[in-house]
Design an enzyme around this catalytic site. Structure first.
Site, PDB file in Angstrom:
ATOM      1  CG  HIS A 243      -2.063   0.965   1.094  1.00 24.45           C
ATOM      2  ND1 HIS A 243      -1.978   2.276   1.485  1.00 24.45           N
ATOM      3  CD2 HIS A 243      -3.302   0.797   0.577  1.00 24.45           C
ATOM      4  CE1 HIS A 243      -3.128   2.876   1.219  1.00 24.45           C
ATOM      5  NE2 HIS A 243      -3.937   2.002   0.668  1.00 24.45           N
ATOM      6  CD  GLU A 302      -8.890  -3.718  -3.792  1.00 26.95           C
ATOM      7  OE1 GLU A 302      -9.925  -4.226  -3.308  1.00 26.95           O
ATOM      8  OE2 GLU A 302      -8.906  -2.817  -4.631  1.00 26.95           O
TER       9      GLU A 302
HETATM   10  N1  ACO Z   1       4.121  -7.498  -4.640  1.00 23.89           N
HETATM   11  C1  ACO Z   1       5.456  -7.507  -4.827  1.00 23.89           C
HETATM   12  N2  ACO Z   1       6.222  -6.406  -4.711  1.00 23.89           N
HETATM   13  C2  ACO Z   1       5.605  -5.248  -4.387  1.00 23.89           C
HETATM   14  C3  ACO Z   1       4.236  -5.184  -4.149  1.00 23.89           C
HETATM   15  C4  ACO Z   1       3.477  -6.354  -4.286  1.00 23.89           C
HETATM   16  N3  ACO Z   1       2.150  -6.365  -4.107  1.00 23.89           N
HETATM   17  N4  ACO Z   1       3.898  -3.913  -3.842  1.00 23.89           N
HETATM   18  C5  ACO Z   1       5.030  -3.203  -3.869  1.00 23.89           C
HETATM   19  N5  ACO Z   1       6.079  -4.016  -4.209  1.00 23.89           N
HETATM   20  C6  ACO Z   1       7.474  -3.640  -4.328  1.00 23.89           C
HETATM   21  C7  ACO Z   1       7.731  -2.968  -5.660  1.00 23.89           C
HETATM   22  O1  ACO Z   1       8.067  -3.897  -6.676  1.00 23.89           O
HETATM   23  C8  ACO Z   1       8.867  -2.047  -5.319  1.00 23.89           C
HETATM   24  O2  ACO Z   1      10.069  -2.786  -5.294  1.00 23.89           O
HETATM   25  P1  ACO Z   1      11.452  -2.146  -5.856  1.00 23.89           P
HETATM   26  O3  ACO Z   1      11.673  -0.934  -4.996  1.00 23.89           O
HETATM   27  O4  ACO Z   1      12.428  -3.238  -5.675  1.00 23.89           O
HETATM   28  O5  ACO Z   1      11.154  -1.791  -7.283  1.00 23.89           O
HETATM   29  C9  ACO Z   1       8.576  -1.627  -3.894  1.00 23.89           C
HETATM   30  O6  ACO Z   1       7.764  -2.651  -3.340  1.00 23.89           O
HETATM   31  C10 ACO Z   1       7.834  -0.312  -3.806  1.00 23.89           C
HETATM   32  O7  ACO Z   1       6.764  -0.323  -4.740  1.00 23.89           O
HETATM   33  P2  ACO Z   1       6.059   1.000  -5.281  1.00 23.89           P
HETATM   34  O8  ACO Z   1       5.309   0.655  -6.532  1.00 23.89           O
HETATM   35  O9  ACO Z   1       7.015   2.141  -5.332  1.00 23.89           O
HETATM   36  O10 ACO Z   1       5.089   1.302  -4.104  1.00 23.89           O
HETATM   37  P3  ACO Z   1       3.748   2.099  -4.209  1.00 23.89           P
HETATM   38  O11 ACO Z   1       3.582   2.811  -2.949  1.00 23.89           O
HETATM   39  O12 ACO Z   1       3.684   2.949  -5.429  1.00 23.89           O
HETATM   40  O13 ACO Z   1       2.728   0.891  -4.404  1.00 23.89           O
HETATM   41  C11 ACO Z   1       0.779  -0.325  -4.619  1.00 23.89           C
HETATM   42  C12 ACO Z   1       1.514   0.740  -3.811  1.00 23.89           C
HETATM   43  C13 ACO Z   1       0.548   0.226  -6.033  1.00 23.89           C
HETATM   44  C14 ACO Z   1      -0.562  -0.608  -3.997  1.00 23.89           C
HETATM   45  C15 ACO Z   1       1.626  -1.611  -4.681  1.00 23.89           C
HETATM   46  O14 ACO Z   1       1.897  -2.093  -3.387  1.00 23.89           O
HETATM   47  C16 ACO Z   1       1.005  -2.706  -5.563  1.00 23.89           C
HETATM   48  O15 ACO Z   1       1.180  -2.675  -6.779  1.00 23.89           O
HETATM   49  N6  ACO Z   1       0.250  -3.667  -4.935  1.00 23.89           N
HETATM   50  C17 ACO Z   1      -0.417  -4.705  -5.695  1.00 23.89           C
HETATM   51  C18 ACO Z   1      -1.728  -4.174  -6.265  1.00 23.89           C
HETATM   52  C19 ACO Z   1      -2.775  -3.983  -5.195  1.00 23.89           C
HETATM   53  O16 ACO Z   1      -2.955  -4.812  -4.316  1.00 23.89           O
HETATM   54  N7  ACO Z   1      -3.505  -2.854  -5.309  1.00 23.89           N
HETATM   55  C20 ACO Z   1      -4.576  -2.503  -4.383  1.00 23.89           C
HETATM   56  C21 ACO Z   1      -4.105  -1.437  -3.435  1.00 23.89           C
HETATM   57  S1  ACO Z   1      -5.303  -1.008  -2.228  1.00 23.89           S
HETATM   58  C22 ACO Z   1      -6.342   0.073  -3.030  1.00 23.89           C
HETATM   59  O17 ACO Z   1      -5.961   0.829  -3.867  1.00 23.89           O
HETATM   60  C23 ACO Z   1      -7.771   0.082  -2.704  1.00 23.89           C
END
Ligand code: ACO
Length: 360
Positions: A243, A302
């Site tokens: 998140h 989710e």
């Molecule tokens: N699985 C694996 N790795 C992840 C995940 C995940 N679910 N989420 C983040 N990471 C990793 C990224 O790959 C990144 O790694 P890196 O630095 O080595 O490249 C690091 O964690 C940071 O990720 P960001 O994308 O910069 O973090 P951000 O704050 O933008 O992401 C997000 C938040 C988009 C929700 C992300 O965690 C994600 O894509 N989750 C999966 C999709 C999801 O569940 N979405 C629903 C969110 S809740 C809602 O909106 C209602």
């Protein structure tokens, strides 16, 4: 540069507070754990709209009438519209509503996803849509319109808890989109359409459908660890984890897990499905911790949403539309707050493209 605008404050709001360090969500002074135990969706709507609209004495009845009013638009779901994914069909019908800024517009917008998603699903399955019953609670009426029969008390409570849980959540991407549009003084329908478009992406409200794809692919609790490891090795993201704001467990995940258990206790969830989900969650959390020790990644809203909506009989392609049924209350309250108290939102960009040749 914060390309995701993290840590940028773009609004002052009285609506909700997301504490990412403590894993706490407060909606107008009430914490989520209290809200899910004590409020129906209609109560949360009254809480969110208080001070932004002149509320009637009987808001649930007014919302019921709004469901009845928007049902007339279902007639415009032609074959072309029915061929669209439900959330896109719903967006097209939503766009037909008047772009006002009064309570009548607000309630029709809240009613719209609740009425349109069940109607579109039924039409797509070759059945007649079922007209809403204004006397029912919002949650019970949604399930009745979907299945053509009254839900059990546990099913209605589970959907109600879901709608309450997702009603508002700070300045998430869809709510921000709503506020940007409202800041131009466009109407509430325009704001809701922008928000819905932002919601459908898989990084926001589009995740729960793919959560079920993930469970299907992992297949059994025994196979889950190897499946998760392979996904992470390929650089894939695990849907339902991570998140932008929470650095601990998303409190909404616990609220929804409790609702899932309520359904499981009443026999409405296949115990094998629940066991698979719990095994996948356990291994995902352990492997994410090992793989990304510097980035706390925990279960988000989710993950258990997927299980809950599946058990309530919504097909996975409709999950984003069900999310909109709850979040639209928050979008409208934020749009009104922005229009009443905010200014035009207009940030800056840094130009990094070529410049015209200077004359010698
Ligand atoms: N699985 C694996 N790795 C992840 C995940 C995940 N679910 N989420 C983040 N990471 C990793 C990224 O790959 C990144 O790694 P890196 O630095 O080595 O490249 C690091 O964690 C940071 O990720 P960001 O994308 O910069 O973090 P951000 O704050 O933008 O992401 C997000 C938040 C988009 C929700 C992300 O965690 C994600 O894509 N989750 C999966 C999709 C999801 O569940 N979405 C629903 C969110 S809740 C809602 O909106 C209602």
């Amino acid at each position: 540069m914060n390309t995701g605008l993290e840590d940028v404050v773009a609004a002052h709001t009285v609506l909700s507070d997301v504490d990412g360090k403590l894993g706490r969500l407060i909606v107008r002074g009430v914490s989520l754990d209290t809200l899910v135990d004590t409020a129906r969706y209609e109560d949360v709507l009254a809480l969110l709209f208080d001070g932004f609209f002149a509320l009637p004495d009987d808001l649930p009845a007014a919302l019921g009438e709004a469901r009845r009013a928007v049902f007339a638009h279902v007639a415009f779901a032609d074959p072309e519209l029915l061929a669209l994914p439900p959330v896109d069909g719903m967006r097209a019908l939503l766009a037909r509503l008047d772009d006002g800024d009064d309570l009548s517009t607000a309630l029709r917008l809240v009613a719209a996803p609740a009425v349109f998603i069940p109607a579109l699903l039924r039409r797509q399955q070759g059945f007649e849509p079922i007209a809403p019953d204004p006397a029912k609670s919002h949650a019970a009426d949604i399930l009745s319109m979907l299945h053509g029969k009254a839900p059990t008390a546990q099913q209605a409570t589970a959907l109600d808890r879901y709608l309450v849980t997702v009603a508002d959540h700070g300045l998430n991407a869809s709510t921000f989109a709503a506020r940007v549009v409202a800041s131009t003084k466009a109407g509430l329908t325009s704001s809701a359409l922008a928000a819905l478009s932002a919601l459908k992406g898989p990084l926001h409200g589009g995740a729960p459908g793919p959560v079920l794809d993930m469970l299907d692919a992992a297949a059994t609790p025994a196979q889950a660890p190897a499946w998760v490891a392979a996904e992470l090795d390929r650089g894939e993201r695990l849907m339902g984890f991570g998140h932008r704001v929470y650095r601990v467990r998303d409190p909404r995940a616990d609220a929804l897990k409790a609702a899932v258990r309520l359904l499981a206790d009443s026999g409405a969830i296949d115990p094998a499905r629940l066991a698979l989900a719990e095994a996948l969650e356990r291994t995902a959390l352990a492997q994410l911790k090992a793989k990304k020790p510097d980035r706390p990644l925990d279960t988000n809203v989710e993950f258990y949403t997927a299980l809950l909506l599946e058990a309530l009989g919504f097909p996975r392609e409709a999950f984003t539309g069900v999310f909109a049924m709850g979040r639209i209350g928050g979008w409208i309250a934020h749009a009104r707050e922005q229009a009443k108290t905010g200014r035009l939102i207009r940030p800056m960009s840094v130009y990094v493209g070529p410049r015209p040749q200077e004359a010698a």
